[in-house]
Motif scaffolding. Structure first.
Motif, PDB file in Angstrom:
ATOM      1  N   UNK A 217     -39.923  16.919  -9.989  1.00  0.00           N
ATOM      2  CA  UNK A 217     -39.697  18.101  -9.142  1.00  0.00           C
ATOM      3  C   UNK A 217     -38.416  18.836  -9.504  1.00  0.00           C
ATOM      4  N   UNK A 218     -37.482  18.169 -10.209  1.00  0.00           N
ATOM      5  CA  UNK A 218     -36.233  18.824 -10.633  1.00  0.00           C
ATOM      6  C   UNK A 218     -35.861  18.293 -12.007  1.00  0.00           C
ATOM      7  N   UNK A 219     -36.612  18.659 -13.037  1.00  0.00           N
ATOM      8  CA  UNK A 219     -36.428  18.070 -14.355  1.00  0.00           C
ATOM      9  C   UNK A 219     -35.101  18.407 -15.018  1.00  0.00           C
ATOM     10  N   UNK A 220     -34.397  19.400 -14.565  1.00  0.00           N
ATOM     11  CA  UNK A 220     -33.135  19.776 -15.203  1.00  0.00           C
ATOM     12  C   UNK A 220     -31.948  18.962 -14.675  1.00  0.00           C
ATOM     13  N   UNK A 221     -32.159  18.216 -13.611  1.00  0.00           N
ATOM     14  CA  UNK A 221     -31.047  17.498 -12.971  1.00  0.00           C
ATOM     15  C   UNK A 221     -31.171  15.993 -13.230  1.00  0.00           C
ATOM     16  N   UNK A 222     -30.255  15.404 -13.983  1.00  0.00           N
ATOM     17  CA  UNK A 222     -30.323  13.951 -14.220  1.00  0.00           C
ATOM     18  C   UNK A 222     -30.053  13.177 -12.918  1.00  0.00           C
ATOM     19  N   UNK A 223     -30.765  12.105 -12.754  1.00  0.00           N
ATOM     20  CA  UNK A 223     -30.607  11.292 -11.531  1.00  0.00           C
ATOM     21  C   UNK A 223     -29.377  10.384 -11.598  1.00  0.00           C
ATOM     22  N   UNK A 224     -28.935  10.039 -12.796  1.00  0.00           N
ATOM     23  CA  UNK A 224     -27.821   9.096 -12.948  1.00  0.00           C
ATOM     24  C   UNK A 224     -26.811   9.650 -13.940  1.00  0.00           C
ATOM     25  N   UNK A 225     -25.574   9.279 -13.725  1.00  0.00           N
ATOM     26  CA  UNK A 225     -24.519   9.566 -14.686  1.00  0.00           C
ATOM     27  C   UNK A 225     -23.742   8.287 -14.941  1.00  0.00           C
ATOM     28  N   UNK A 226     -23.185   8.185 -16.121  1.00  0.00           N
ATOM     29  CA  UNK A 226     -22.401   6.992 -16.452  1.00  0.00           C
ATOM     30  C   UNK A 226     -21.267   6.818 -15.438  1.00  0.00           C
ATOM     31  N   UNK A 227     -21.098   5.605 -14.943  1.00  0.00           N
ATOM     32  CA  UNK A 227     -20.066   5.309 -13.938  1.00  0.00           C
ATOM     33  C   UNK A 227     -20.612   5.215 -12.538  1.00  0.00           C
ATOM     34  N   UNK A 228     -21.860   5.630 -12.339  1.00  0.00           N
ATOM     35  CA  UNK A 228     -22.457   5.474 -11.006  1.00  0.00           C
ATOM     36  C   UNK A 228     -22.534   3.995 -10.630  1.00  0.00           C
ATOM     37  N   UNK A 229     -22.191   3.714  -9.385  1.00  0.00           N
ATOM     38  CA  UNK A 229     -22.317   2.357  -8.843  1.00  0.00           C
ATOM     39  C   UNK A 229     -23.434   2.383  -7.807  1.00  0.00           C
ATOM     40  N   UNK A 230     -24.530   1.726  -8.111  1.00  0.00           N
ATOM     41  CA  UNK A 230     -25.711   1.734  -7.250  1.00  0.00           C
ATOM     42  C   UNK A 230     -25.754   0.463  -6.413  1.00  0.00           C
ATOM     43  N   UNK A 231     -26.042   0.636  -5.130  1.00  0.00           N
ATOM     44  CA  UNK A 231     -26.115  -0.508  -4.203  1.00  0.00           C
ATOM     45  C   UNK A 231     -27.540  -0.644  -3.695  1.00  0.00           C
ATOM     46  N   UNK A 232     -28.075  -1.867  -3.859  1.00  0.00           N
ATOM     47  CA  UNK A 232     -29.431  -2.173  -3.405  1.00  0.00           C
ATOM     48  C   UNK A 232     -29.356  -3.046  -2.161  1.00  0.00           C
ATOM     49  N   UNK A 233     -29.947  -2.553  -1.066  1.00  0.00           N
ATOM     50  CA  UNK A 233     -30.023  -3.313   0.190  1.00  0.00           C
ATOM     51  C   UNK A 233     -31.481  -3.350   0.632  1.00  0.00           C
TER      52      UNK A 233
END
Length: 572
Positions: A217-233
């Protein structure tokens, strides 16, 4: 014999009755003395003077008996009554009473002493002492809490000392698995929105970089960038799972993320199930330039997975994915069912660190010979990059619901980088688990042998004389055992005063053992033995002794009157 003999005879009567009065007075004075044993005086006659010896009978003479005059009384013996006194509760843990035969053993400055007086206390060195300062004797324990008999030691209760941590080695579980439950059907399937690579020109694959992912739906916008800290709960079986984090680098791929999902959600990917458990990226059947990440859990209702809208976010609280219920290969949405049960317990590593462990059991198959269950073990405290899953195993029951076989019960928890011994290996004992038809399954941990560091803050003394210390970590351990002594002839003991006795030539050597052994009595903690003095009996004895004393004095006064008459006759 002259009248002077009567004077001395009366005098002996005064002496023995005076002794009797002394003993009775001592008994009465000690009517409230702890563990006091009353005494009694036994009289015997003194020597006799023979005026005429006896003669034997003959054919013409019937014989004669000896003619003898007694020379008064003497003290034959003073005996102690070792009958037990009444045991009275005090509530003090150091107050002890012997219920039955035996004496406490004490080491004093005057040598070894024996006592029934258990009014003990702890000195500044936490040594158990008598009221007169003697050291109460007993047996010490080894590092495993086993009593080491053979050598008497001063009893020490080390209050305030710490015990080292103990790693968990064995865990016992108990409960009933519902044999009438339903077999599992389906598994959790969670899918992301349709994904493409930045620009939308190609579908992502497992090798694609995370920084190249974008939503269709938004192919021009990357979902992740280097340095992102993702938390899974996430949640499994409706219970919250511990948060897990993943840091995106410039080299992070889709495979890295799907592996993180499998590990963070505790999915056992080694189990052969339909659909196969794990996390993958799969093509979108409607768009050749799109794919979605799919997460499939293990079967069983308690293995149902959920990731809410806030269950996977970056450091800014933004959720790059929108997880929805997916479909299996047949196009059926996930709906995990099947009889299952979950329990959690705390284990400890070699440093005493508490570790959370989860066990989930799922009914796997049914047969006329018995059913089989599969259990999964997870821990958020599993270190070393191996995820939360510790392993899985099976439990096989016969047609009577009795456990006949088990696999995978030895589990290893990685403690790399924590300072503790790694891995922590534990054995899960399911022998007390049954499998009978019921309203539901239940499973609990009943015991585990690990413990954190703890401080000895309380103690109790059992009937067998064992001193059990209670630590702040809930651990209990034997820290010593009291010694008890018996004698072949306790009447022969030498009373040293202060409620203490020593062995004598006629008492025999002390036989020193532990309570409840070789005829010794029980220990009553928080109680003291009272005096065995019977006051009513002592008052009667007092009257008898005073009467005897008065009567003996009358003999002396009468003899004196007769001597005076004799002297008066000579002077007339």
């Amino acid at each position: 014999m002259g009248l002077t003999s009567a004077l001395y005879t009366g005098l002996s009567g005064l002496n023995v009755n005076q002794t009797n009065l002394n003993v009775i007075g001592n008994n009465i004075a000690n009517a409230n003395t702890t563990a006091f044993k009353s005494s009694r005086v036994l009289f015997s006659s003194q020597f006799y003077v023979t005026d005429a010896a006896g003669t034997a009978p003959s054919s013409s003479f019937g014989g004669s008996n000896p003619s003898q005059e007694g020379m008064g009384a003497r003290v034959g013996s003073i005996q102690q009554d070792f009958a037990p006194g009444t045991i009275q509760t005090t509530g003090r843990p150091t107050d002890l009473a012997v219920d039955g035969e035996g004496f406490f053993v004490a080491n004093t400055s005057n040598g070894q002493r024996f006592t029934r007086d258990g009014a003990f206390s702890l000195n500044s060195s936490n040594q158990l002492t008598t009221s007169s300062g003697g050291f109460v004797q007993g047996y010490a324990t080894d590092t495993g809490g086993n009593v080491v008999t053979g050598s008497l030691k001063n009893i020490t209760v080390p209050l305030g000392t710490t015990t080292s941590a103990q790693a968990t080695q064995n865990v016992s579980l108990q409960g009933n698995l519902n044999a009438g439950g339903a077999l599992p059907s389906g598994a959790s399937i969670l899918e992301t929105q349709a994904l493409t690579t930045v620009g939308g020109a190609a579908a992502p694959t497992s090798a694609s970089l995370l920084t190249s992912l974008a939503s269709v739906s938004a192919p021009a916008t990357p979902l992740f960038t280097a340095g992102d800290v993702l938390t899974l709960k996430g949640q499994r079986g409706g219970a919250d799972l511990a948060a897990q984090t993943f840091t995106v680098t410039a080299a992070s791929t889709v495979t890295d993320l799907t592996t993180f999902y499998s590990q963070g959600l505790g999915i056992d990917t080694t189990v052969t199930d339909t659909p196969p458990p794990g996390s993958t990226i799969q093509a979108d059947p409607t768009n050749p330039n799109a794919a979605e990440i799919s997460i499939t859990g293990n079967t069983g209702k308690m293995n149902a997975l959920t990731i809410s809208s806030s269950g996977f976010v970056n450091q800014n609280g933004i959720n790059p994915f929108s997880f929805v219920d997916g479909q299996n290969a047949a196009g059926v949405k996930s709906n995990p069912t099947g009889e299952s049960v979950h329990t959690a317990f705390v284990a400890y590593d070699s440093l005493g660190t508490p570790l959370n462990v989860d066990v989930t059991a799922v009914l796997q198959s049914k047969a006329s010979t018995g059913n089989t269950w599969r259990f999964y073990v997870n821990s958020v405290d599993n270190h070393g990059g191996t995820g939360t899953l510790l392993g899985d195993g099976t439990l096989t029951f016969d047609s009577a619901g009795k456990l006949t076989a088990s696999t995978g019960t030895n589990i290893a928890l990685n403690r790399t980088g924590t300072g503790a011994s790694s891995p922590l290996t534990m054995n899960l004992d399911f022998k007390n688990i049954s499998q009978l038809d019921g309203s539901g399954s239940n499973l609990v941990m009943t015991s585990q042998d690990g413990s954190p560091i703890g401080t000895l803050n309380n103690f109790s003394i059992g009937a067998d004389g064992k001193i059990t210390g209670s630590y702040s970590n809930g651990l209990t351990r034997t820290v010593g055992q009291l010694a008890i002594a018996t004698f072949g002839n306790q009447q022969g003991l030498d009373n040293k005063g202060g409620n203490e006795y020593s062995a004598s030539a006629n008492s025999g050597n002390a036989v020193i053992t532990t309570p409840q052994q070789l005829g010794t009595g029980n220990i009553r903690s928080g109680a003291l033995e009272g005096s065995n003095v019977d006051l009513s009996q002592q008052f009667v004895n007092l009257i008898v002794a005073s009467t005897g004393y008065s009567a003996s004095s009358k003999v002396i006064s009468t003899s004196n009157q007769l001597l005076t008459e004799l002297l008066n006759i000579q002077t007339r």
